[in-house]
Design a protein around this motif. Structure first.
Motif, PDB file in Angstrom:
ATOM      1  N   MET A   1      43.771  70.577  34.894  1.00  0.00           N
ATOM      2  CA  MET A   1      43.815  71.360  36.107  1.00  0.00           C
ATOM      3  C   MET A   1      44.970  72.355  35.985  1.00  0.00           C
ATOM      4  O   MET A   1      46.073  71.994  35.586  1.00  0.00           O
ATOM      5  CB  MET A   1      44.013  70.428  37.303  1.00  0.00           C
ATOM      6  N   LYS A   2      44.726  73.584  36.338  1.00  0.00           N
ATOM      7  CA  LYS A   2      45.700  74.657  36.197  1.00  0.00           C
ATOM      8  C   LYS A   2      46.711  74.625  37.340  1.00  0.00           C
ATOM      9  O   LYS A   2      46.351  74.369  38.491  1.00  0.00           O
ATOM     10  CB  LYS A   2      44.960  75.986  36.196  1.00  0.00           C
ATOM     11  N   LEU A   3      47.974  74.884  37.015  1.00  0.00           N
ATOM     12  CA  LEU A   3      49.019  74.926  38.026  1.00  0.00           C
ATOM     13  C   LEU A   3      48.932  76.215  38.828  1.00  0.00           C
ATOM     14  O   LEU A   3      48.678  77.279  38.263  1.00  0.00           O
ATOM     15  CB  LEU A   3      50.399  74.840  37.365  1.00  0.00           C
ATOM     16  N   PRO A   4      49.167  76.138  40.137  1.00  0.00           N
ATOM     17  CA  PRO A   4      49.154  77.365  40.941  1.00  0.00           C
ATOM     18  C   PRO A   4      50.366  78.227  40.613  1.00  0.00           C
ATOM     19  O   PRO A   4      51.418  77.723  40.233  1.00  0.00           O
ATOM     20  CB  PRO A   4      49.205  76.843  42.380  1.00  0.00           C
ATOM     21  N   ARG A   5      50.234  79.513  40.770  1.00  0.00           N
ATOM     22  CA  ARG A   5      51.307  80.452  40.503  1.00  0.00           C
ATOM     23  C   ARG A   5      51.900  80.947  41.827  1.00  0.00           C
ATOM     24  O   ARG A   5      51.253  80.919  42.863  1.00  0.00           O
ATOM     25  CB  ARG A   5      50.798  81.664  39.707  1.00  0.00           C
ATOM     26  N   GLY A   6      53.128  81.405  41.762  1.00  0.00           N
ATOM     27  CA  GLY A   6      53.747  82.041  42.923  1.00  0.00           C
ATOM     28  C   GLY A   6      54.178  81.097  44.024  1.00  0.00           C
ATOM     29  O   GLY A   6      54.282  81.501  45.179  1.00  0.00           O
ATOM     30  N   ILE A   7      54.458  79.843  43.709  1.00  0.00           N
ATOM     31  CA  ILE A   7      54.896  78.863  44.706  1.00  0.00           C
ATOM     32  C   ILE A   7      56.419  78.942  44.826  1.00  0.00           C
ATOM     33  O   ILE A   7      57.125  78.862  43.824  1.00  0.00           O
ATOM     34  CB  ILE A   7      54.487  77.432  44.290  1.00  0.00           C
ATOM     35  N   ALA A  10      60.815  76.451  48.628  1.00  0.00           N
ATOM     36  CA  ALA A  10      60.686  75.963  50.010  1.00  0.00           C
ATOM     37  C   ALA A  10      59.264  75.487  50.302  1.00  0.00           C
ATOM     38  O   ALA A  10      59.063  74.446  50.935  1.00  0.00           O
ATOM     39  CB  ALA A  10      61.093  77.058  50.991  1.00  0.00           C
ATOM     40  N   THR A  11      58.278  76.219  49.828  1.00  0.00           N
ATOM     41  CA  THR A  11      56.880  75.828  50.024  1.00  0.00           C
ATOM     42  C   THR A  11      56.578  74.518  49.311  1.00  0.00           C
ATOM     43  O   THR A  11      55.947  73.620  49.882  1.00  0.00           O
ATOM     44  CB  THR A  11      55.926  76.936  49.512  1.00  0.00           C
ATOM     45  N   PHE A  12      57.044  74.393  48.072  1.00  0.00           N
ATOM     46  CA  PHE A  12      56.829  73.165  47.314  1.00  0.00           C
ATOM     47  C   PHE A  12      57.504  71.984  48.008  1.00  0.00           C
ATOM     48  O   PHE A  12      56.934  70.897  48.108  1.00  0.00           O
ATOM     49  CB  PHE A  12      57.343  73.339  45.886  1.00  0.00           C
ATOM     50  N   THR A  13      58.713  72.195  48.530  1.00  0.00           N
ATOM     51  CA  THR A  13      59.430  71.150  49.262  1.00  0.00           C
ATOM     52  C   THR A  13      58.637  70.709  50.483  1.00  0.00           C
ATOM     53  O   THR A  13      58.486  69.508  50.738  1.00  0.00           O
ATOM     54  CB  THR A  13      60.818  71.659  49.692  1.00  0.00           C
ATOM     55  N   ASN A  14      58.123  71.662  51.254  1.00  0.00           N
ATOM     56  CA  ASN A  14      57.341  71.331  52.446  1.00  0.00           C
ATOM     57  C   ASN A  14      56.087  70.538  52.087  1.00  0.00           C
ATOM     58  O   ASN A  14      55.729  69.582  52.792  1.00  0.00           O
ATOM     59  CB  ASN A  14      56.958  72.599  53.202  1.00  0.00           C
ATOM     60  N   LEU A  15      55.416  70.918  51.005  1.00  0.00           N
ATOM     61  CA  LEU A  15      54.215  70.186  50.578  1.00  0.00           C
ATOM     62  C   LEU A  15      54.554  68.748  50.193  1.00  0.00           C
ATOM     63  O   LEU A  15      53.818  67.815  50.548  1.00  0.00           O
ATOM     64  CB  LEU A  15      53.552  70.901  49.401  1.00  0.00           C
ATOM     65  N   LYS A  68      55.524  58.151  41.570  1.00  0.00           N
ATOM     66  CA  LYS A  68      54.465  57.674  42.469  1.00  0.00           C
ATOM     67  C   LYS A  68      53.351  56.926  41.740  1.00  0.00           C
ATOM     68  O   LYS A  68      52.403  56.481  42.378  1.00  0.00           O
ATOM     69  CB  LYS A  68      53.848  58.857  43.219  1.00  0.00           C
ATOM     70  N   ASP A  69      53.432  56.807  40.420  1.00  0.00           N
ATOM     71  CA  ASP A  69      52.383  56.176  39.610  1.00  0.00           C
ATOM     72  C   ASP A  69      51.015  56.815  39.847  1.00  0.00           C
ATOM     73  O   ASP A  69      50.002  56.138  40.033  1.00  0.00           O
ATOM     74  CB  ASP A  69      52.313  54.666  39.871  1.00  0.00           C
ATOM     75  N   LEU A  70      51.004  58.135  39.851  1.00  0.00           N
ATOM     76  CA  LEU A  70      49.783  58.913  39.984  1.00  0.00           C
ATOM     77  C   LEU A  70      49.634  59.785  38.747  1.00  0.00           C
ATOM     78  O   LEU A  70      50.616  60.092  38.078  1.00  0.00           O
ATOM     79  CB  LEU A  70      49.846  59.820  41.221  1.00  0.00           C
ATOM     80  N   SER A  71      48.418  60.196  38.477  1.00  0.00           N
ATOM     81  CA  SER A  71      48.228  61.134  37.369  1.00  0.00           C
ATOM     82  C   SER A  71      48.646  62.531  37.823  1.00  0.00           C
ATOM     83  O   SER A  71      48.770  62.811  39.027  1.00  0.00           O
ATOM     84  CB  SER A  71      46.762  61.152  36.925  1.00  0.00           C
ATOM     85  N   ARG A  72      48.845  63.403  36.870  1.00  0.00           N
ATOM     86  CA  ARG A  72      49.222  64.782  37.169  1.00  0.00           C
ATOM     87  C   ARG A  72      48.166  65.441  38.062  1.00  0.00           C
ATOM     88  O   ARG A  72      48.488  66.124  39.031  1.00  0.00           O
ATOM     89  CB  ARG A  72      49.371  65.553  35.857  1.00  0.00           C
ATOM     90  N   ASP A  73      46.888  65.219  37.747  1.00  0.00           N
ATOM     91  CA  ASP A  73      45.811  65.817  38.525  1.00  0.00           C
ATOM     92  C   ASP A  73      45.755  65.261  39.947  1.00  0.00           C
ATOM     93  O   ASP A  73      45.420  65.986  40.882  1.00  0.00           O
ATOM     94  CB  ASP A  73      44.468  65.616  37.825  1.00  0.00           C
ATOM     95  N   ALA A  77      46.087  67.535  43.228  1.00  0.00           N
ATOM     96  CA  ALA A  77      45.048  67.482  44.270  1.00  0.00           C
ATOM     97  C   ALA A  77      45.657  67.164  45.634  1.00  0.00           C
ATOM     98  O   ALA A  77      45.269  67.748  46.654  1.00  0.00           O
ATOM     99  CB  ALA A  77      43.985  66.459  43.904  1.00  0.00           C
ATOM    100  N   ALA A  78      46.628  66.247  45.668  1.00  0.00           N
ATOM    101  CA  ALA A  78      47.260  65.887  46.938  1.00  0.00           C
ATOM    102  C   ALA A  78      48.083  67.039  47.496  1.00  0.00           C
ATOM    103  O   ALA A  78      48.073  67.299  48.697  1.00  0.00           O
ATOM    104  CB  ALA A  78      48.133  64.654  46.749  1.00  0.00           C
TER     105      ALA A  78
END
Length: 82
Positions: A1-7, A10-15, A68-73, A77-78
């Motif tokens: 899965m491709k990483l989003p660009r332009g994040i 502050a936005t990443f922190t809120n997510l 979190k013991d989750l996969s990168r994808d 997705a979350a």
């Protein structure tokens, strides 16, 4: 899965706070400090930049997935509802 660009940092922190149970515990210089709600939760420093570099974003997602013991994808997705 491709990483989003332009994040932004502050936005990443809120997510992370809204969707994965992190909370802001402070700021040191240009980094926002987050802590996970898990027992013995780790500290996650997120640069407060206008736009996170793709390598920095990938590294932060890898740290979250390990904690979190989750996969990168699953983390992507979350966070970005892909």
């Amino acid at each position: 899965m491709k990483l989003p660009r332009g994040i932004s940092g502050a936005t990443f922190t809120n997510l992370l706070c809204e969707r994965l149970g992190y909370r802001v515990v402070g700021q040191e210089g240009s980094h926002i400090l987050l802590r996970s709600e898990l027992p013995h939760g780790h500290r996650l420093p997120v640069p407060a930049h206008k736009e996170l570099r793709i390598g920095t974003l990938a590294s932060l997602i890898r740290m979250v997935s390990n904690q979190k013991d989750l996969s990168r994808d699953e983390v992507l997705a979350a966070l970005f509802e892909l």
